[in-house]
Design a protein around this motif. Structure first.
Motif, PDB file in Angstrom:
ATOM      1  N   GLN A  97      24.528  19.526  -2.527  1.00  0.00           N
ATOM      2  CA  GLN A  97      23.112  19.871  -2.654  1.00  0.00           C
ATOM      3  C   GLN A  97      22.880  20.772  -3.868  1.00  0.00           C
ATOM      4  O   GLN A  97      23.781  21.457  -4.339  1.00  0.00           O
ATOM      5  N   ARG A  98      21.642  20.744  -4.375  1.00  0.00           N
ATOM      6  CA  ARG A  98      21.204  21.568  -5.506  1.00  0.00           C
ATOM      7  C   ARG A  98      21.922  21.194  -6.803  1.00  0.00           C
ATOM      8  O   ARG A  98      22.087  22.022  -7.694  1.00  0.00           O
ATOM      9  N   LYS A  99      22.337  19.918  -6.907  1.00  0.00           N
ATOM     10  CA  LYS A  99      23.022  19.441  -8.109  1.00  0.00           C
ATOM     11  C   LYS A  99      22.357  18.191  -8.676  1.00  0.00           C
ATOM     12  O   LYS A  99      22.915  17.532  -9.541  1.00  0.00           O
ATOM     13  N   GLY A 100      21.180  17.833  -8.138  1.00  0.00           N
ATOM     14  CA  GLY A 100      20.429  16.689  -8.656  1.00  0.00           C
ATOM     15  C   GLY A 100      20.698  15.365  -7.958  1.00  0.00           C
ATOM     16  O   GLY A 100      20.066  14.365  -8.279  1.00  0.00           O
ATOM     17  N   TYR A 101      21.629  15.340  -7.005  1.00  0.00           N
ATOM     18  CA  TYR A 101      21.957  14.078  -6.348  1.00  0.00           C
ATOM     19  C   TYR A 101      20.799  13.542  -5.501  1.00  0.00           C
ATOM     20  O   TYR A 101      20.560  12.341  -5.460  1.00  0.00           O
ATOM     21  N   GLY A 102      20.085  14.413  -4.820  1.00  0.00           N
ATOM     22  CA  GLY A 102      18.948  13.973  -4.006  1.00  0.00           C
ATOM     23  C   GLY A 102      17.870  13.336  -4.861  1.00  0.00           C
ATOM     24  O   GLY A 102      17.291  12.307  -4.506  1.00  0.00           O
ATOM     25  N   HIS A 103      17.606  13.922  -6.021  1.00  0.00           N
ATOM     26  CA  HIS A 103      16.612  13.380  -6.948  1.00  0.00           C
ATOM     27  C   HIS A 103      17.050  12.006  -7.465  1.00  0.00           C
ATOM     28  O   HIS A 103      16.258  11.058  -7.480  1.00  0.00           O
ATOM     29  N   LEU A 104      18.313  11.901  -7.872  1.00  0.00           N
ATOM     30  CA  LEU A 104      18.826  10.611  -8.347  1.00  0.00           C
ATOM     31  C   LEU A 104      18.787   9.557  -7.245  1.00  0.00           C
ATOM     32  O   LEU A 104      18.477   8.384  -7.496  1.00  0.00           O
ATOM     33  N   GLN A 105      19.087   9.982  -6.030  1.00  0.00           N
ATOM     34  CA  GLN A 105      19.056   9.071  -4.886  1.00  0.00           C
ATOM     35  C   GLN A 105      17.643   8.542  -4.656  1.00  0.00           C
ATOM     36  O   GLN A 105      17.441   7.352  -4.424  1.00  0.00           O
ATOM     37  N   LEU A 106      16.648   9.423  -4.735  1.00  0.00           N
ATOM     38  CA  LEU A 106      15.250   8.996  -4.573  1.00  0.00           C
ATOM     39  C   LEU A 106      14.817   8.076  -5.715  1.00  0.00           C
ATOM     40  O   LEU A 106      14.090   7.113  -5.499  1.00  0.00           O
ATOM     41  N   GLN A 107      15.245   8.368  -6.931  1.00  0.00           N
ATOM     42  CA  GLN A 107      14.915   7.493  -8.066  1.00  0.00           C
ATOM     43  C   GLN A 107      15.463   6.084  -7.842  1.00  0.00           C
ATOM     44  O   GLN A 107      14.765   5.104  -8.099  1.00  0.00           O
ATOM     45  N   GLU A 108      16.704   5.991  -7.394  1.00  0.00           N
ATOM     46  CA  GLU A 108      17.302   4.685  -7.109  1.00  0.00           C
ATOM     47  C   GLU A 108      16.534   3.986  -5.995  1.00  0.00           C
ATOM     48  O   GLU A 108      16.273   2.791  -6.052  1.00  0.00           O
ATOM     49  N   ASN A 109      16.147   4.762  -4.982  1.00  0.00           N
ATOM     50  CA  ASN A 109      15.381   4.222  -3.865  1.00  0.00           C
ATOM     51  C   ASN A 109      14.057   3.634  -4.338  1.00  0.00           C
ATOM     52  O   ASN A 109      13.675   2.528  -3.943  1.00  0.00           O
ATOM     53  N   ILE A 110      13.375   4.322  -5.221  1.00  0.00           N
ATOM     54  CA  ILE A 110      12.088   3.834  -5.743  1.00  0.00           C
ATOM     55  C   ILE A 110      12.288   2.542  -6.525  1.00  0.00           C
ATOM     56  O   ILE A 110      11.505   1.597  -6.397  1.00  0.00           O
ATOM     57  N   CYS A 111      13.344   2.457  -7.318  1.00  0.00           N
ATOM     58  CA  CYS A 111      13.631   1.218  -8.063  1.00  0.00           C
ATOM     59  C   CYS A 111      13.861   0.042  -7.115  1.00  0.00           C
ATOM     60  O   CYS A 111      13.408  -1.061  -7.375  1.00  0.00           O
ATOM     61  N   GLU A 158       0.819  -1.213   0.000  1.00  0.00           N
ATOM     62  CA  GLU A 158       0.000   0.000   0.000  1.00  0.00           C
ATOM     63  C   GLU A 158       0.853   1.264   0.000  1.00  0.00           C
ATOM     64  O   GLU A 158       0.551   2.233  -0.683  1.00  0.00           O
ATOM     65  N   SER A 159       1.921   1.264   0.792  1.00  0.00           N
ATOM     66  CA  SER A 159       2.787   2.443   0.867  1.00  0.00           C
ATOM     67  C   SER A 159       4.145   2.054   1.433  1.00  0.00           C
ATOM     68  O   SER A 159       4.300   1.002   2.041  1.00  0.00           O
ATOM     69  N   VAL A 160       5.100   2.922   1.204  1.00  0.00           N
ATOM     70  CA  VAL A 160       6.436   2.796   1.781  1.00  0.00           C
ATOM     71  C   VAL A 160       6.802   4.187   2.287  1.00  0.00           C
ATOM     72  O   VAL A 160       6.661   5.170   1.581  1.00  0.00           O
ATOM     73  N   GLU A 161       7.279   4.254   3.525  1.00  0.00           N
ATOM     74  CA  GLU A 161       7.650   5.545   4.109  1.00  0.00           C
ATOM     75  C   GLU A 161       9.142   5.780   3.947  1.00  0.00           C
ATOM     76  O   GLU A 161       9.961   4.941   4.321  1.00  0.00           O
ATOM     77  N   ILE A 162       9.491   6.932   3.363  1.00  0.00           N
ATOM     78  CA  ILE A 162      10.891   7.321   3.280  1.00  0.00           C
ATOM     79  C   ILE A 162      11.211   8.077   4.553  1.00  0.00           C
ATOM     80  O   ILE A 162      10.592   9.086   4.864  1.00  0.00           O
TER      81      ILE A 162
END
Length: 70
Positions: free
Chosen positions: A53-67, A39-43
């Motif tokens: 920060q502000r270089k896209g690493y957090g977004h890439l990290q979340l994408q990998e996490n979702i995979c 149903e859900s997963v809590e980050i």
């Protein structure tokens, strides 16, 4: 960029967290709690070192996490 399981903290952390590295330098981490899956997963945490920060690493990290969570 390399994503590594958090093996130093045992099986739970290895399955529910990862460290993001640039070269050999750790720059961030993300943890999650899949107990309510599918149903859900809590980050729990998504952190990037200030210099990266502000270089896209957090977004890439979340994408990998979702995979990983699928």
């Amino acid at each position: 960029m390399v994503f590594k399981a958090i093996a130093a903290f045992g099986v739970c952390a290895e399955q529910y967290g990862l460290v993001t590295c640039v070269g050999q330098e750790p720059i961030g981490f993300v943890t999650w709690d899949p107990r309510k899956k599918p149903e859900s997963v809590e980050i729990g945490h998504n952190g990037i070192r200030r210099a990266y920060q502000r270089k896209g690493y957090g977004h890439l990290q979340l994408q990998e996490n979702i995979c990983i969570m699928k």
